[in-house]
Design a protein around this motif. Structure first.
Motif, mmCIF file in Angstrom:
data_model
loop_
_atom_site.group_PDB
_atom_site.id
_atom_site.type_symbol
_atom_site.label_atom_id
_atom_site.label_comp_id
_atom_site.label_asym_id
_atom_site.label_seq_id
_atom_site.Cartn_x
_atom_site.Cartn_y
_atom_site.Cartn_z
ATOM 1 N N LYS A 57 2.230 -1.830 -12.614
ATOM 2 C CA LYS A 57 0.867 -2.346 -12.001
ATOM 3 C C LYS A 57 1.545 -2.935 -10.763
ATOM 4 C CE LYS A 57 -1.648 -4.801 -15.647
ATOM 5 N NZ LYS A 57 -0.312 -4.019 -16.909
ATOM 6 N N TYR A 80 0.169 -3.322 -6.236
ATOM 7 C CA TYR A 80 -0.653 -3.480 -5.675
ATOM 8 C C TYR A 80 -0.368 -3.407 -3.549
ATOM 9 C CZ TYR A 80 -2.103 -6.390 -9.541
ATOM 10 O OH TYR A 80 -1.447 -6.465 -11.157
ATOM 11 N N TYR A 110 -1.182 -5.502 -0.021
ATOM 12 C CA TYR A 110 -1.872 -6.210 0.463
ATOM 13 C C TYR A 110 -1.708 -6.456 2.108
ATOM 14 C CZ TYR A 110 -2.931 -8.637 -4.011
ATOM 15 O OH TYR A 110 -3.061 -8.962 -5.156
ATOM 16 N N LEU A 127 -5.847 -7.804 -0.302
ATOM 17 C CA LEU A 127 -5.923 -6.101 -1.315
ATOM 18 C C LEU A 127 -6.854 -5.248 -0.876
ATOM 19 C CD1 LEU A 127 -4.617 -5.625 -3.630
ATOM 20 C CD2 LEU A 127 -7.105 -5.893 -5.191
ATOM 21 N N TYR A 143 -4.544 -0.585 -5.844
ATOM 22 C CA TYR A 143 -3.684 -1.392 -5.802
ATOM 23 C C TYR A 143 -3.371 -0.089 -7.818
ATOM 24 C CZ TYR A 143 -8.103 -2.248 -8.620
ATOM 25 O OH TYR A 143 -9.625 -2.173 -9.445
ATOM 26 N N LEU A 162 2.088 -6.353 1.969
ATOM 27 C CA LEU A 162 2.910 -6.644 1.261
ATOM 28 C C LEU A 162 2.358 -6.059 0.281
ATOM 29 C CD1 LEU A 162 2.307 -10.259 2.058
ATOM 30 C CD2 LEU A 162 4.511 -9.170 2.677
#
Lengths: 112, 114
Positions: free
Chosen positions: A31, A33, A35, A45, A48, A90
């Motif tokens: 997983k 992601y 941001y 968010l 993802y 990020l």
């Protein structure tokens, strides 16, 4: 050492340019992601992925796109940068929900 | 819908004083709970986490947090703050273990006075 890397750390680019922000992790996490965070503000968010060939849009609408061709790599692309894209981006990854995220150091993008 | 609230946007404490940062969540069951710290221009670093067991958890840098189910809270504490603790602190809640997604609070900025 297992970690998550983002490049570049800082980027100043002109309006209309195409850019790709790189994110790679060596932990084998499924997983990952992305941001977006303005200075001193909360995290939003934007994308993802739960694994290879899996990508989903996040809670904040974004003109960026992502791909996940390899487990370790989750790049974010802006086809045509605009000043409104100026922000910190990020990247994070996790193995399971109870682990929490490991974050990269971020890319601070300025579009002029 | 699940949510995380950090009631204090900005806190200022004197060096050596104790610190408590508040975090409240809204969720039907016991979620996974996290505190992160972010120094200016950096990514987030995990301070501590809770998902079961002892409700008082110890973290890095001398921080601890206590889960209180009855109050839906997970407050962060430190007995004696150091100037290097000045940073942004985020509380986060994980509510879907298969997705690993976290919901973050708005963050609390900690300023430390000499």
């Amino acid at each position: 050492e297992a970690d998550i890397y983002q490049t570049p750390r800082y980027l100043v680019i002109g309006t209309g340019k195409k850019i790709t922000l790189e994110c790679s992790q060596t932990m084998g996490h499924d997983k990952m992601y992305w941001y977006q965070q303005d200075p001193g503000m909360e995290l939003h968010l934007i994308h993802y992925s739960y694994g290879v060939n899996s990508t989903e849009k996040g809670d904040l609408s974004s003109e960026s796109t992502v791909s996940r061709i390899r487990t370790e790599h989750f790049p974010l692309t802006l086809e045509s940068a605009r000043p409104s894209h100026t922000s910190q981006y990020l990247c994070a990854s996790t193995g399971t929900g109870r682990d929490g995220y490991t974050f990269g150091s971020g890319t601070r993008l300025t579009v002029v | 819908a699940q949510s995380v609230t950090q009631p204090d946007i900005h806190i200022t404490v004197s060096e050596g004083a104790s610190l408590e940062l508040r975090c409240n969540y809204s969720y039907g069951a016991t979620p996974y709970l996290f505190w992160y710290v972010q120094s200016p221009g950096q990514g987030l670093q995990l301070l501590l986490k809770y998902f079961s067991g002892d409700t008082l958890v110890q973290g890095i840098k001398g921080f601890e947090a206590e889960f209180k189910r009855s109050q839906s809270s997970f407050n962060l504490r430190k007995p004696s703050v150091h100037w290097s603790d000045a940073a942004e602190y985020f509380c986060a809640v994980g509510v879907e273990s298969n997705t690993g997604k976290l919901i973050f609070g708005q963050g609390t900025t900690l300023q430390v006075k000499p």
